[in-house]
Design a protein around this motif. Structure first.
Motif, PDB file in Angstrom:
ATOM      1  N   ILE A 297       1.027  -1.393  -0.141  1.00  0.00           N
ATOM      2  CA  ILE A 297      -0.106   0.340  -0.026  1.00  0.00           C
ATOM      3  C   ILE A 297       0.346   1.114   0.013  1.00  0.00           C
ATOM      4  N   MET A 353      -7.960   0.234  -1.283  1.00  0.00           N
ATOM      5  CA  MET A 353      -7.129   1.058  -1.778  1.00  0.00           C
ATOM      6  C   MET A 353      -7.793   2.229  -2.911  1.00  0.00           C
ATOM      7  N   LEU A 369      -3.567   4.869   0.460  1.00  0.00           N
ATOM      8  CA  LEU A 369      -4.356   4.215   1.935  1.00  0.00           C
ATOM      9  C   LEU A 369      -5.546   5.623   1.895  1.00  0.00           C
TER      10      LEU A 369
END
Length: 380
Positions: A297, A353, A369
């Protein structure tokens, strides 16, 4: 295991005047061999005024020792039941830093991940975050409400006070709680437990990190923030990460600042961690950030303003800064949905995401995020 030969070698190591030394980690395959070594060590009284040369690492049934290049190899003395690896140096992850005036309001990264929209539902209350780093400024007005005692692994009798600044910056992004006069972090009611493993230069050994992970496991942290990395693989570090993972602790780790496309640093490269890359204000991958399939991420990491030493503020860039945003977000998630396993948390992060800008459609499985989407995914 030759008891007499090991005692003789240890005595030589403590009294050696050789200047060239390298630290080594010795891991035992069998618990019985590790216990036998501890018995041998307990029989040996160190000379007066000699600092302890051995770091015991009971979490992984190992020890670390500086080995003088003047001494013969000690591995044969331990027999086939032991494995020896270099106790590698490891550094915090940041690229640029400069003093900055406090910017009124909520920092841009905290805004970009939409943390404020979640605060009516969760603020990270009662979530314990072990930040293995350079310590923290306990007197910073923005952090006073956010800190537990923690531990100083470099000086056990002292508080983990920060003499570098990196750890204080990380702590501010995660959980600063002074919105009216200072700044506010992603999870303002979470509690940070500083684990000082890094010196004033931002350097540590793998053995320091292993001791830090052990403290976090023993004191039941929910999250460990690891804003540091190294290029080489370490079985000792992997063992410690595995133990923490199996204890239910989620580990968030920075991927590194080398702009590499097919590689990230350790421990972020281990699948038991959440590997974090950095984005900028345009929601594009930051120029310095590692990227590619090893990244789980991305989060804001470019020109991040946060707390600094002596009550001040600094702007820093690096995947370290991105990692602290993710640790704060996971604290919000765990307060919202207690009891999630590390595997479940990683899955929620990856399926919630927000696709990054400037990428081909085939690359849109990677993203940034988004706290609102994260909490929604946790409800499904």
């Amino acid at each position: 295991m030759d008891r007499t030969a090991i005692l003789r070698w240890l005595h030589s190591a403590m009294t050696s005047s050789g200047h060239g030394t390298k630290r080594r980690i010795v891991r035992f395959r069998q618990q019985s061999d590790y216990r036998r070594f501890l018995e041998i060590w307990s029989d040996m009284a160190p000379p007066p005024a000699t600092p302890p040369i051995i770091r015991h690492l009971p979490l992984i049934e190992a020890f670390s020792i500086p080995v003088s290049l003047d001494l013969p190899d000690f591995a044969p003395l331990l027999g086939e039941g032991a494995q020896v690896e270099e106790d590698t140096s490891i550094c915090v992850h940041n690229t640029v830093l400069k003093p900055a005036a406090r910017d009124k309001g909520i920092p841009w990264g905290v805004q970009q991940i939409k943390a404020p929209q979640a605060w009516s539902a969760t603020t990270g209350h009662r979530i314990k975050i072990g930040v293995i780093d350079t310590g923290v400024d306990y007197n910073h007005p923005d952090l006073r409400q956010s800190l537990g005692r923690g531990i100083n692994l470099l000086n056990r009798s002292a508080l983990p006070y920060d003499n570098n600044g990196h750890g204080t910056h990380i702590a501010g992004t995660i959980a600063a709680a002074n919105q009216m006069q200072g700044m506010i972090g992603v999870a303002p009611r979470a509690t940070i437990f500083p684990v000082k493993a890094f010196d004033h230069n931002g350097s540590a050994f793998v053995s320091d990190i292993v001791m830090g992970i052990e403290w976090c496991v023993r004191n039941r942290m929910d999250i460990i923030n690891m804003s540091f990395g190294m290029k080489t693989r370490s079985k000792s570090l992997l063992n410690a990460v595995n133990i923490a993972y199996n204890a239910g602790i989620i580990i968030i780790a920075s991927s590194g600042n080398d702009a590499k496309r097919k590689s990230v640093d350790y421990p972020a490269r281990y699948p038991q961690t959440v590997s974090v890359g950095a984005t900028n204000k345009l929601r594009r991958i930051a120029q310095f950030s590692n990227r590619g399939s090893f990244i789980d991420i991305y989060a804001p990491g470019d020109k991040i303003l946060s707390s600094w030493l002596r009550g001040k503020y600094h702007e820093m860039s690096g995947t370290s800064m991105a990692t602290s945003h993710v640790s704060g977000a996971v604290a919000l998630l765990l307060a919202y949905r207690p009891g999630l396993s590390p595997g479940e948390i990683k899955s929620i992060l990856k399926r919630s995401m927000l696709p990054l800008r400037g990428l081909k459609k085939s690359s849109r499985i990677i993203g940034e995020l988004d706290v609102v989407r994260m909490l929604q995914a946790a409800d499904r």
